[in-house]
Design a protein around this motif. Sequence first.
Motif, PDB file in Angstrom:
ATOM      1  N   GLY A  52       0.785  -1.134  -0.014  1.00 14.07           N
ATOM      2  CA  GLY A  52      -0.131   0.198   0.292  1.00 14.07           C
ATOM      3  C   GLY A  52       0.832   1.103   0.020  1.00 14.07           C
ATOM      4  O   GLY A  52       0.676   2.215  -0.603  1.00 14.07           O
ATOM      5  N   TYR A  53       1.925   1.233   0.763  1.00 18.79           N
ATOM      6  CA  TYR A  53       2.992   2.490   0.828  1.00 18.79           C
ATOM      7  C   TYR A  53       3.296   2.461  -0.456  1.00 18.79           C
ATOM      8  O   TYR A  53       3.479   3.888  -1.095  1.00 18.79           O
ATOM      9  CB  TYR A  53       3.949   2.330   1.617  1.00 18.79           C
ATOM     10  CG  TYR A  53       3.442   2.377   3.329  1.00 18.79           C
ATOM     11  CD1 TYR A  53       2.502   3.376   3.660  1.00 18.79           C
ATOM     12  CD2 TYR A  53       3.786   1.417   4.195  1.00 18.79           C
ATOM     13  CE1 TYR A  53       2.217   3.442   4.874  1.00 18.79           C
ATOM     14  CE2 TYR A  53       3.542   1.722   5.628  1.00 18.79           C
ATOM     15  CZ  TYR A  53       2.689   2.626   5.868  1.00 18.79           C
ATOM     16  OH  TYR A  53       2.083   2.653   7.225  1.00 18.79           O
ATOM     17  N   THR A  54       3.900   1.485  -1.240  1.00 20.35           N
ATOM     18  CA  THR A  54       4.543   1.655  -2.475  1.00 20.35           C
ATOM     19  C   THR A  54       3.651   2.137  -3.559  1.00 20.35           C
ATOM     20  O   THR A  54       3.993   2.818  -4.492  1.00 20.35           O
ATOM     21  CB  THR A  54       5.073   0.237  -3.067  1.00 20.35           C
ATOM     22  OG1 THR A  54       5.720  -0.341  -1.865  1.00 20.35           O
ATOM     23  CG2 THR A  54       5.776   0.192  -4.196  1.00 20.35           C
ATOM     24  N   TYR A  55       2.377   1.630  -3.581  1.00 20.61           N
ATOM     25  CA  TYR A  55       1.670   1.916  -4.596  1.00 20.61           C
ATOM     26  C   TYR A  55       0.529   3.169  -4.120  1.00 20.61           C
ATOM     27  O   TYR A  55      -0.582   3.400  -4.952  1.00 20.61           O
ATOM     28  CB  TYR A  55       0.569   0.758  -5.292  1.00 20.61           C
ATOM     29  CG  TYR A  55       1.557  -0.202  -5.848  1.00 20.61           C
ATOM     30  CD1 TYR A  55       2.119  -0.227  -7.032  1.00 20.61           C
ATOM     31  CD2 TYR A  55       1.874  -1.315  -5.135  1.00 20.61           C
ATOM     32  CE1 TYR A  55       2.924  -1.073  -7.777  1.00 20.61           C
ATOM     33  CE2 TYR A  55       2.909  -2.186  -5.768  1.00 20.61           C
ATOM     34  CZ  TYR A  55       3.259  -2.073  -7.005  1.00 20.61           C
ATOM     35  OH  TYR A  55       4.106  -2.966  -7.542  1.00 20.61           O
ATOM     36  N   ARG A  56       0.685   3.640  -3.195  1.00 17.03           N
ATOM     37  CA  ARG A  56      -0.237   4.964  -2.545  1.00 17.03           C
ATOM     38  C   ARG A  56      -1.784   4.190  -2.472  1.00 17.03           C
ATOM     39  O   ARG A  56      -2.517   5.052  -3.047  1.00 17.03           O
ATOM     40  CB  ARG A  56      -0.010   6.047  -3.407  1.00 17.03           C
ATOM     41  CG  ARG A  56       1.457   6.459  -3.473  1.00 17.03           C
ATOM     42  CD  ARG A  56       1.696   7.737  -4.115  1.00 17.03           C
ATOM     43  NE  ARG A  56       2.900   8.261  -3.862  1.00 17.03           N
ATOM     44  CZ  ARG A  56       3.514   9.464  -4.553  1.00 17.03           C
ATOM     45  NH1 ARG A  56       2.755  10.200  -5.281  1.00 17.03           N
ATOM     46  NH2 ARG A  56       4.586   9.825  -4.473  1.00 17.03           N
ATOM     47  N   MET A  57      -2.029   3.293  -1.983  1.00 15.90           N
ATOM     48  CA  MET A  57      -3.436   2.633  -1.712  1.00 15.90           C
ATOM     49  C   MET A  57      -3.274   2.316  -0.299  1.00 15.90           C
ATOM     50  O   MET A  57      -2.342   1.805   0.227  1.00 15.90           O
ATOM     51  CB  MET A  57      -3.889   1.976  -2.850  1.00 15.90           C
ATOM     52  CG  MET A  57      -3.005   0.671  -2.927  1.00 15.90           C
ATOM     53  SD  MET A  57      -3.574  -0.463  -4.346  1.00 15.90           S
ATOM     54  CE  MET A  57      -3.029   0.616  -5.774  1.00 15.90           C
ATOM     55  N   SER A  58      -4.664   1.861   0.168  1.00 13.33           N
ATOM     56  CA  SER A  58      -4.871   1.288   1.446  1.00 13.33           C
ATOM     57  C   SER A  58      -4.438  -0.255   1.481  1.00 13.33           C
ATOM     58  O   SER A  58      -4.654  -0.802   0.407  1.00 13.33           O
ATOM     59  CB  SER A  58      -6.233   1.492   2.099  1.00 13.33           C
ATOM     60  OG  SER A  58      -6.936   0.866   1.176  1.00 13.33           O
ATOM     61  N   ASP A  59      -4.064  -0.665   2.490  1.00 16.05           N
ATOM     62  CA  ASP A  59      -3.994  -2.113   2.508  1.00 16.05           C
ATOM     63  C   ASP A  59      -4.967  -2.984   2.368  1.00 16.05           C
ATOM     64  O   ASP A  59      -5.099  -3.946   1.769  1.00 16.05           O
ATOM     65  CB  ASP A  59      -3.299  -2.532   3.852  1.00 16.05           C
ATOM     66  CG  ASP A  59      -4.166  -2.068   5.049  1.00 16.05           C
ATOM     67  OD1 ASP A  59      -4.939  -1.239   4.721  1.00 16.05           O
ATOM     68  OD2 ASP A  59      -4.237  -2.638   6.173  1.00 16.05           O
ATOM     69  N   VAL A  60      -6.409  -2.203   2.658  1.00 14.34           N
ATOM     70  CA  VAL A  60      -7.689  -2.914   2.485  1.00 14.34           C
ATOM     71  C   VAL A  60      -7.580  -3.135   0.988  1.00 14.34           C
ATOM     72  O   VAL A  60      -8.152  -4.207   0.279  1.00 14.34           O
ATOM     73  CB  VAL A  60      -8.823  -2.302   2.976  1.00 14.34           C
ATOM     74  CG1 VAL A  60     -10.283  -2.973   2.602  1.00 14.34           C
ATOM     75  CG2 VAL A  60      -8.758  -2.257   4.610  1.00 14.34           C
ATOM     76  N   THR A  61      -7.336  -1.931   0.162  1.00 13.86           N
ATOM     77  CA  THR A  61      -7.599  -1.985  -1.400  1.00 13.86           C
ATOM     78  C   THR A  61      -6.456  -2.849  -2.153  1.00 13.86           C
ATOM     79  O   THR A  61      -6.967  -3.800  -2.883  1.00 13.86           O
ATOM     80  CB  THR A  61      -7.084  -0.621  -1.906  1.00 13.86           C
ATOM     81  OG1 THR A  61      -8.321   0.380  -1.220  1.00 13.86           O
ATOM     82  CG2 THR A  61      -7.383  -0.538  -3.360  1.00 13.86           C
ATOM     83  N   VAL A  62      -5.311  -3.053  -1.384  1.00 17.44           N
ATOM     84  CA  VAL A  62      -4.525  -4.176  -1.898  1.00 17.44           C
ATOM     85  C   VAL A  62      -5.069  -5.448  -1.859  1.00 17.44           C
ATOM     86  O   VAL A  62      -4.941  -6.100  -2.909  1.00 17.44           O
ATOM     87  CB  VAL A  62      -3.086  -3.821  -1.250  1.00 17.44           C
ATOM     88  CG1 VAL A  62      -2.209  -4.967  -1.749  1.00 17.44           C
ATOM     89  CG2 VAL A  62      -2.320  -2.542  -1.517  1.00 17.44           C
ATOM     90  N   GLY A  63      -5.411  -5.782  -0.661  1.00 14.54           N
ATOM     91  CA  GLY A  63      -6.060  -7.026  -0.578  1.00 14.54           C
ATOM     92  C   GLY A  63      -7.448  -7.246  -1.225  1.00 14.54           C
ATOM     93  O   GLY A  63      -7.262  -8.545  -1.891  1.00 14.54           O
ATOM     94  N   ARG A  64      -8.212  -6.619  -1.589  1.00 14.95           N
ATOM     95  CA  ARG A  64      -9.435  -6.806  -2.489  1.00 14.95           C
ATOM     96  C   ARG A  64      -8.659  -6.954  -4.037  1.00 14.95           C
ATOM     97  O   ARG A  64      -9.267  -7.551  -4.790  1.00 14.95           O
ATOM     98  CB  ARG A  64     -10.085  -5.503  -2.423  1.00 14.95           C
ATOM     99  CG  ARG A  64     -11.416  -5.788  -3.248  1.00 14.95           C
ATOM    100  CD  ARG A  64     -12.428  -4.557  -3.145  1.00 14.95           C
ATOM    101  NE  ARG A  64     -11.859  -3.423  -3.624  1.00 14.95           N
ATOM    102  CZ  ARG A  64     -11.728  -2.159  -2.903  1.00 14.95           C
ATOM    103  NH1 ARG A  64     -11.736  -2.308  -1.587  1.00 14.95           N
ATOM    104  NH2 ARG A  64     -11.199  -0.999  -3.492  1.00 14.95           N
TER     105      ARG A  64
END
Length: 323
Positions: free
Chosen positions: A41-53
């Motif tokens: 999430g830090y790398t792609y500037r999105m939340s960890d919840v979004t990455v999981g989805r």
Amino acid sequence: MVPPAATTASLVASCTSSLLGVTASAVTRYFATGSSFKTLGYTYRMSDVTVGRIVKETSKAILDKLQAAHMTFPSTDQEIESIKQRFWERWRFPNCVGCVDSKHVRIRNPRHSGSMFRNYKQYFSIVLQGVAGPDYKFIAVDVGGYGKESDGGIFSHSILSEKLEKGGLGSQLFVALPGTNIKVPHVILGDEAYPLKTYLMRPFPGYNLDPAKRLFNRRLSKVRQVIECTFGIISSKWRLLQKSIEVEPDFVDTIVQCICLLHNIVIDKEGEQQVSPGQEDSNDDNTTSRPVRFTSLGENRGSNAAYTVRDKFVAFFSEMETV
């Protein structure tokens, strides 16, 4: 002047392309490195919840779109004959159509699960059971067994076992061994943790064996390197499998199936990898020194027909050795 609709369409296409690129990059990095959703999430500037989805939806999409092309269960006579012939030419084991084994995939202990996922090595896991062909590709996988279950128990309740019982992979087709009139069915090869069946060969147990039985065990163990090396390849390429996957078990099942499919796709696109002699699975779950666990005393006891088939292989290899 560019029409507003055209400008909007171009922007949408550009954003969609960029989003797809980020999605693919995030998913492959997660599989390849095992980085946490928060780190990605830090790398792609999105939340960890979004990455999981994104990981979940992309994994399901890959399975839906590509599994039929790269990891289907062999069903035609031509496919089965090709696998059998390549095992014979490369590994010198006749009528073999696959090697089966299981790998424990470490997970976070699910809530309210008790000891169901706790394995004999005292960590929590789900079980990946795979059948590999002569080129280190998966023919079939079964994901989601509880860590506490034995290999034989998982196999007995798997879809693979059901298919083999119904004649899948030519398991009920008796074919003469090369250069002889001895007929045996197509077989897959397993270790001591699996039951002896007419279509599933396992080694002779014990140490005080006669030379013919020791020769059979050596032949079988040599060919079984195929599945052990397959697990070693996916563990070294997709490092997530070397770490604890901290999502719910159903999600883990999807991830592991997707990684197995990606493994097959890489081989289809890039060709078979060169495997070094020591590239078995680094996870000690697949070494011969592991304890053999049975869920019941009679779980791995073979039928008379299964013993007869194994004895025919013993006689065949003994005759080959003397020629």
